[in-house]
Design an enzyme around this catalytic site. Structure first.
Site, short mmCIF file in Angstrom:
data_model
loop_
_atom_site.label_atom_id
_atom_site.label_comp_id
_atom_site.label_asym_id
_atom_site.label_seq_id
_atom_site.Cartn_x
_atom_site.Cartn_y
_atom_site.Cartn_z
CE1 TYR A 1 -3.28 -2.95 0.63
CE2 TYR A 1 -4.58 -0.95 0.47
CZ TYR A 1 -4.50 -2.32 0.42
OH TYR A 1 -5.62 -3.05 0.17
CE LYS B 1 1.89 -18.27 -1.27
NZ LYS B 1 1.26 -19.59 -1.17
CG ASP C 1 -1.90 -20.55 0.02
OD1 ASP C 1 -1.51 -20.43 1.21
OD2 ASP C 1 -1.26 -21.18 -0.84
CG ASP D 1 -8.25 -4.92 1.05
OD1 ASP D 1 -9.26 -4.43 1.57
OD2 ASP D 1 -8.08 -5.02 -0.18
CG ASP E 1 -13.88 -7.27 0.90
OD1 ASP E 1 -13.74 -6.44 1.82
OD2 ASP E 1 -14.26 -6.96 -0.25
C1 IPM Z 1 -10.64 -1.20 2.54
C2 IPM Z 1 -10.58 -0.79 1.08
C3 IPM Z 1 -9.34 0.03 0.78
C4 IPM Z 1 -8.14 -0.85 1.11
C5 IPM Z 1 -9.26 0.56 -0.66
C6 IPM Z 1 -10.41 1.45 -0.99
C7 IPM Z 1 -7.97 1.28 -0.94
O1 IPM Z 1 -10.69 -1.91 0.26
O2 IPM Z 1 -10.62 -0.32 3.41
O3 IPM Z 1 -10.75 -2.39 2.83
O4 IPM Z 1 -7.72 -1.65 0.27
O5 IPM Z 1 -7.64 -0.73 2.22
MN MN Z 2 -11.13 -3.71 1.33
#
Ligand code: IPM
Ligand code: MN
Ligand code: NAD
Length: 393
Positions: free
Chosen positions: A172, A229, A262, A286, A290
């Site tokens: 990042y 990883k 993974d 990140d 999700d």
């Molecule tokens: C999150 C988002 C951000 C990240 C993006 C928008 C840059 O996906 O906060 O999870 O990757 O951190």
């Molecule tokens: Mn995200």
């Protein structure tokens, strides 16, 4: 802890600013302690941002207000709309102002199809995380109702873990470059920056967090799992491995564990019951959060905090600006509302935070929700329901 930290910080700032008083009062006895009366009112900056951020954050604000929390809210227009008008992403000294004038920041989301470069999101969101050094991205993963989990046989008691994501380093940092662009010899380099200091502080934060934050059922968090990883990314992985070994030795009561990222993804879907606390780098954090949001009922349910202990910290739902559903009153506001509860808890308002979480839980159980989690309410109506519950309680 957070309330104490926050109060202590206020006091320390005042103390530093008034070191003359401190020195002169040292010889006088008895002395009046040179601390101001600490105001319980917390100052919160609200930045809804783009897309559904502009719909879910007002619901979170509605619920904060309904909870009776003693806060002072100030709203800022940072985001795509503002950028498209005057080209400003973060006003001059914007981050210094947030640090100086606010106890916490509640953020929506950034990302707008009209800004193809995504420059405003980079400068506001990543800028805030990096420049305010909010190094710990804390993302709790909790299942509120079995109906929300896509896995069979999984109940709320089975999913109560936390992902601690390093938030200021890794890929990042956007270090790297493109050479010979547009030619057949084009080269793109994207560096993965891992500092000893950065890795050590996030791993230590994870162990400290495990010690201080029991699960919802009151049982202690006894395991910290580091995810990397290191079998392929040997340089960065090697550093994480060495630091994890060193730091974990300082916490003999907590069991250190490891998984490659993974394998962790597979395990999270196969049997999420096994997770207690996961610490990992910026990018893996990140991605797996999700995935973890999917276990909770989707992105509309997931909350997060971007923390630097003792400093102004920022709280935001895990989801993005979801442009395809924006402006339609369908976005789930619960991720933002649970984020607001997390923020109030961090600021020392545990009673209000608990009341808000209880109201969201009741809404989920009674299906007083948006469609993504099985209800038939709009964004505003779901927010209204929770706000009313919070007020009545
Ligand atoms: C999150 C988002 C951000 C990240 C993006 C928008 C840059 O996906 O906060 O999870 O990757 O951190
Ligand atoms: Mn995200
Ligand atoms: P997203 O989180 O916006 O959406 C992913 C999927 O989840 C979509 O199907 C969306 O409709 C759904 N979703 C998300 N939040 C929801 C909610 N509250 N209620 C119901 N459904 C919800 O991710 P994306 O589509 O990859 O990205 C869209 C934009 O948001 C991009 O510009 C991206 O960079 C940005 N983004 C910003 C942040 C942030 O500011 N923190 C986080 C993630 C993505």
């Amino acid at each position: 802890m957070p309330a104490e930290v926050s109060t202590l910080t206020t006091a320390l700032r005042f103390f530093q600013a008034n070191s003359a008083i401190q020195r002169s009062s040292a010889n006088l006895a008895p002395t009046v302690l040179p601390f101001p009366p600490v105001s319980p009112k917390k100052r919160i900056a609200i930045i809804p941002g783009d897309g559904i951020g502009k719909e879910v954050i007002p619901e979170a604000v509605k619920v904060i207000t309904a909870s009776g929390a003693d806060v002072e809210l100030s709203q800022f227009d940072w985001g795509a709309d503002r950028y498209l008008v005057d080209g400003v992403t973060v006003p001059p000294d914007g981050f210094a102002m947030l640090e100086r004038d606010f106890d916490a920041i509640l953020l929506g989301a950034f990302g707008d199809p009209r800004v193809a470069s995504n420059i405003h999101a980079k400068e506001i969101l990543l800028g805030m995380r990096f420049k305010m050094d909010l190094y710990a991205n804390v993302r709790p993963v909790r299942l509120m109702d079995a109906a929300l989990c896509p896995l069979k046989g999984i109940e709320p008691k089975h999913i109560d873990f936390v992902v601690i994501r390093e938030n200021t380093e890794g890929v990042y940092t956007d270090a790297g470059g493109v050479f010979k662009q547009g030619t057949p010899d084009e080269i793109a380099v994207q560096e993965d920056i891992n500092t000893r200091k950065g890795v050590e502080r996030i791993i230590r934060y994870a162990f400290e967090y495990a010690e201080r934050h029991p699960k919802l059922d009151g049982s202690p968090r006894k395991r910290v799992l580091m995810c990397d990883k290191s079998n392929a990314m040997t340089h960065a992985g090697g550093l994480w491995q060495r630091v994890f070994k060193e730091v974990s030795a300082e916490y003999p009561q907590i069991k250190p564990e490891h998984m490659y990222v993974d394998a962790l993804c597979m395990q999270m879907v196969r049997d999420p019951r096994q997770f207690d606390l996961v610490v990992t780098n910026n990018m893996f954090g990140d991605i797996i959060t999700d995935l973890a949001a999917g276990l909770q009922g989707g992105l509309g349910m997931a909350a997060s905090g971007n923390i630097h202990p003792g400093r102004t910290s920022m709280f935001e739902p895990v989801h993005g600006s979801a442009p395809t559903i924006a402006g339609k009153n369908v976005a789930n506001p619960f991720g933002a509302i649970l984020t607001a509860a997390m923020m109030l808890g961090y600021l020392g308002m545990a009673e209000q935070a608990n009341r808000i979480e209880a109201a969201v839980l009741e809404a989920v159980q009674q299906k007083r929700t948006t469609q993504d989690v099985g209800g038939a309410l709009g964004t505003r109506e779901a927010g209204d329901w929770v706000a009313e519950k919070v007020t009545r309680a």
